[in-house]
Design a protein around this motif. Sequence first.
Motif, PDB file in Angstrom:
ATOM      1  N   GLU A  67      11.118  -2.390  10.031  1.00  0.00           N
ATOM      2  CA  GLU A  67      11.233  -2.908   8.271  1.00  0.00           C
ATOM      3  C   GLU A  67      10.935  -3.939   7.719  1.00  0.00           C
ATOM      4  OE1 GLU A  67      11.669  -2.034   4.378  1.00  0.00           O
ATOM      5  OE2 GLU A  67      11.855  -0.481   6.299  1.00  0.00           O
ATOM      6  N   LYS A  68      10.869  -5.354   8.892  1.00  0.00           N
ATOM      7  CA  LYS A  68      10.354  -6.743   8.332  1.00  0.00           C
ATOM      8  C   LYS A  68       9.276  -6.993   7.922  1.00  0.00           C
ATOM      9  CE  LYS A  68      11.123 -11.599   9.125  1.00  0.00           C
ATOM     10  NZ  LYS A  68      11.393 -12.475   9.985  1.00  0.00           N
ATOM     11  N   GLN A  69       8.201  -5.842   8.959  1.00  0.00           N
ATOM     12  CA  GLN A  69       7.135  -6.087   9.501  1.00  0.00           C
ATOM     13  C   GLN A  69       6.565  -5.451   7.988  1.00  0.00           C
ATOM     14  OE1 GLN A  69       4.654  -5.646  12.589  1.00  0.00           O
ATOM     15  NE2 GLN A  69       3.441  -6.992  12.427  1.00  0.00           N
ATOM     16  N   PHE A  70       6.468  -4.331   7.725  1.00  0.00           N
ATOM     17  CA  PHE A  70       6.389  -2.973   6.852  1.00  0.00           C
ATOM     18  C   PHE A  70       6.203  -4.279   5.897  1.00  0.00           C
ATOM     19  CE2 PHE A  70       6.317   0.685   5.306  1.00  0.00           C
ATOM     20  CZ  PHE A  70       5.542   1.792   5.394  1.00  0.00           C
ATOM     21  N   HIS A  71       7.363  -4.082   5.629  1.00  0.00           N
ATOM     22  CA  HIS A  71       7.581  -5.034   3.790  1.00  0.00           C
ATOM     23  C   HIS A  71       6.666  -5.229   3.636  1.00  0.00           C
ATOM     24  CE1 HIS A  71       9.700  -7.125   1.260  1.00  0.00           C
ATOM     25  NE2 HIS A  71       9.808  -5.833   0.431  1.00  0.00           N
ATOM     26  N   ARG A  72       6.347  -6.357   4.326  1.00  0.00           N
ATOM     27  CA  ARG A  72       5.274  -8.216   4.252  1.00  0.00           C
ATOM     28  C   ARG A  72       3.929  -6.950   4.277  1.00  0.00           C
ATOM     29  NH1 ARG A  72       7.246 -10.597   9.143  1.00  0.00           N
ATOM     30  NH2 ARG A  72       5.607  -9.832  10.400  1.00  0.00           N
ATOM     31  N   TYR A  73       3.065  -5.903   4.888  1.00  0.00           N
ATOM     32  CA  TYR A  73       2.707  -5.377   4.561  1.00  0.00           C
ATOM     33  C   TYR A  73       1.934  -4.227   2.885  1.00  0.00           C
ATOM     34  CZ  TYR A  73       1.156  -5.144   9.366  1.00  0.00           C
ATOM     35  OH  TYR A  73       0.479  -5.538  10.257  1.00  0.00           O
ATOM     36  N   TYR A  74       3.381  -4.111   3.007  1.00  0.00           N
ATOM     37  CA  TYR A  74       3.356  -3.950   0.725  1.00  0.00           C
ATOM     38  C   TYR A  74       3.925  -5.314   0.055  1.00  0.00           C
ATOM     39  CZ  TYR A  74       6.317  -2.886  -2.984  1.00  0.00           C
ATOM     40  OH  TYR A  74       5.485  -2.545  -4.582  1.00  0.00           O
ATOM     41  N   VAL A  75       3.792  -6.324   0.485  1.00  0.00           N
ATOM     42  CA  VAL A  75       3.992  -7.540  -0.492  1.00  0.00           C
ATOM     43  C   VAL A  75       2.966  -8.214  -0.420  1.00  0.00           C
ATOM     44  CG1 VAL A  75       4.811  -9.727  -0.665  1.00  0.00           C
ATOM     45  CG2 VAL A  75       6.051  -7.951   0.370  1.00  0.00           C
ATOM     46  N   ALA A  77      -0.211  -6.025   0.077  1.00  0.00           N
ATOM     47  CA  ALA A  77      -0.813  -4.502  -0.403  1.00  0.00           C
ATOM     48  C   ALA A  77      -1.186  -5.138  -2.260  1.00  0.00           C
ATOM     49  CB  ALA A  77      -0.612  -3.544  -0.132  1.00  0.00           C
ATOM     50  N   ALA A  78       0.224  -4.987  -2.699  1.00  0.00           N
ATOM     51  CA  ALA A  78       0.701  -5.189  -3.829  1.00  0.00           C
ATOM     52  C   ALA A  78      -0.225  -6.500  -4.645  1.00  0.00           C
ATOM     53  CB  ALA A  78       2.355  -5.425  -4.416  1.00  0.00           C
ATOM     54  N   GLU A  86      -3.411   2.921  -1.757  1.00  0.00           N
ATOM     55  CA  GLU A  86      -4.462   2.269  -0.971  1.00  0.00           C
ATOM     56  C   GLU A  86      -4.713   0.794  -0.214  1.00  0.00           C
ATOM     57  OE1 GLU A  86      -6.814   5.015  -0.394  1.00  0.00           O
ATOM     58  OE2 GLU A  86      -5.930   6.541  -2.086  1.00  0.00           O
ATOM     59  N   ASN A  87      -4.354   0.327  -0.717  1.00  0.00           N
ATOM     60  CA  ASN A  87      -4.362  -1.418   0.211  1.00  0.00           C
ATOM     61  C   ASN A  87      -3.134  -1.398   0.975  1.00  0.00           C
ATOM     62  OD1 ASN A  87      -5.970  -1.947  -2.309  1.00  0.00           O
ATOM     63  ND2 ASN A  87      -4.999  -2.985  -2.833  1.00  0.00           N
ATOM     64  N   LEU A  88      -2.217  -0.363   0.811  1.00  0.00           N
ATOM     65  CA  LEU A  88      -1.200  -0.226   2.144  1.00  0.00           C
ATOM     66  C   LEU A  88      -1.840   0.729   3.302  1.00  0.00           C
ATOM     67  CD1 LEU A  88       1.125  -0.864   2.776  1.00  0.00           C
ATOM     68  CD2 LEU A  88       2.371   1.233   1.941  1.00  0.00           C
ATOM     69  N   ILE A  89      -2.427   1.626   3.040  1.00  0.00           N
ATOM     70  CA  ILE A  89      -2.696   2.055   4.065  1.00  0.00           C
ATOM     71  C   ILE A  89      -4.412   1.113   4.819  1.00  0.00           C
ATOM     72  CG2 ILE A  89      -4.964   3.713   4.648  1.00  0.00           C
ATOM     73  CD1 ILE A  89      -1.954   4.623   3.886  1.00  0.00           C
ATOM     74  N   GLY A  90      -4.777   0.616   3.737  1.00  0.00           N
ATOM     75  CA  GLY A  90      -6.268  -0.332   4.545  1.00  0.00           C
ATOM     76  C   GLY A  90      -5.993  -1.329   5.193  1.00  0.00           C
ATOM     77  N   ILE A 199       5.790   5.473  -1.151  1.00  0.00           N
ATOM     78  CA  ILE A 199       6.588   4.241  -0.667  1.00  0.00           C
ATOM     79  C   ILE A 199       6.859   2.864  -1.888  1.00  0.00           C
ATOM     80  CG2 ILE A 199       5.897   1.977   1.443  1.00  0.00           C
ATOM     81  CD1 ILE A 199       4.620   5.267   2.907  1.00  0.00           C
ATOM     82  N   VAL A 200       5.649   3.104  -2.676  1.00  0.00           N
ATOM     83  CA  VAL A 200       4.803   2.260  -3.554  1.00  0.00           C
ATOM     84  C   VAL A 200       6.104   2.357  -5.246  1.00  0.00           C
ATOM     85  CG1 VAL A 200       3.836   1.633  -6.084  1.00  0.00           C
ATOM     86  CG2 VAL A 200       3.233   1.739  -3.368  1.00  0.00           C
ATOM     87  N   GLU A 201       7.017   3.454  -4.932  1.00  0.00           N
ATOM     88  CA  GLU A 201       8.303   3.343  -5.951  1.00  0.00           C
ATOM     89  C   GLU A 201       9.175   3.222  -5.255  1.00  0.00           C
ATOM     90  OE1 GLU A 201       8.222   8.446  -6.672  1.00  0.00           O
ATOM     91  OE2 GLU A 201       6.092   7.528  -7.176  1.00  0.00           O
TER      92      GLU A 201
END
Length: 205
Positions: A67-75, A77-78, A86-90, A199-201
């Motif tokens: 979860e920690k690493q996945f949230h970093r990807y979201y941050v 991507a945002a 799309e940025n998250l998938i990339g 996921i963004v929501e």
Amino acid sequence: MSKRISAKYKIDRRLGENIWGRPKSPVNRREYGPGQHGQRRKGKLSDFGVQLRAKQKLKGYYGNISEKQFHRYYVEAARLRGDTGENLIGLLERRLDAVVYRAKFVPTVFAARQFVNHGHVKVNGRRVNIPSYLVRPGDVIEVKEASRQLAIVLESVALGERDVPDYVDVDHNKLAARFVRVPTLSDVPYPVVQEPHLIVEFYSR
């Protein structure tokens, strides 16, 4: 390295979907969750539950990222310009273990993580053993010469259950691949529908 605690097919059964599209998945025979109460767990999901399920499915697909690493990807991507989903998938597709998996050097994304971690992969001629290493367009990923006759590599290259996407240019004779470009959601050959907008929501609550 992110540690996988549970058996990978339990992820399939918990989500009720064959998220990697593999013929051996137990979901093909039993669509209910694992455990003695698995068959009684079905019910209507709330909006939060739908968003959480979308996050679990994408995390699970890439080898059950923490979860920690996945949230970093979201941050990250945002922070980037453009659509966050799309940025998250990339970003996820730029992971070295994901590229090794896409190139069919190994049969599963879990095997790809272990393969990279054990030092069998080079990026632009330099050994890299970090599965989360982000490759860039133009980078050349290759199996180390001493590892090219490993049974797992030879068997995976011969597997016909999935194709190499067009954003990865592979030469299976040399066991080398070039990461051509960062893909969009529609480019990625997911066996099941992924919904990064949910996921963004989830993270925007």
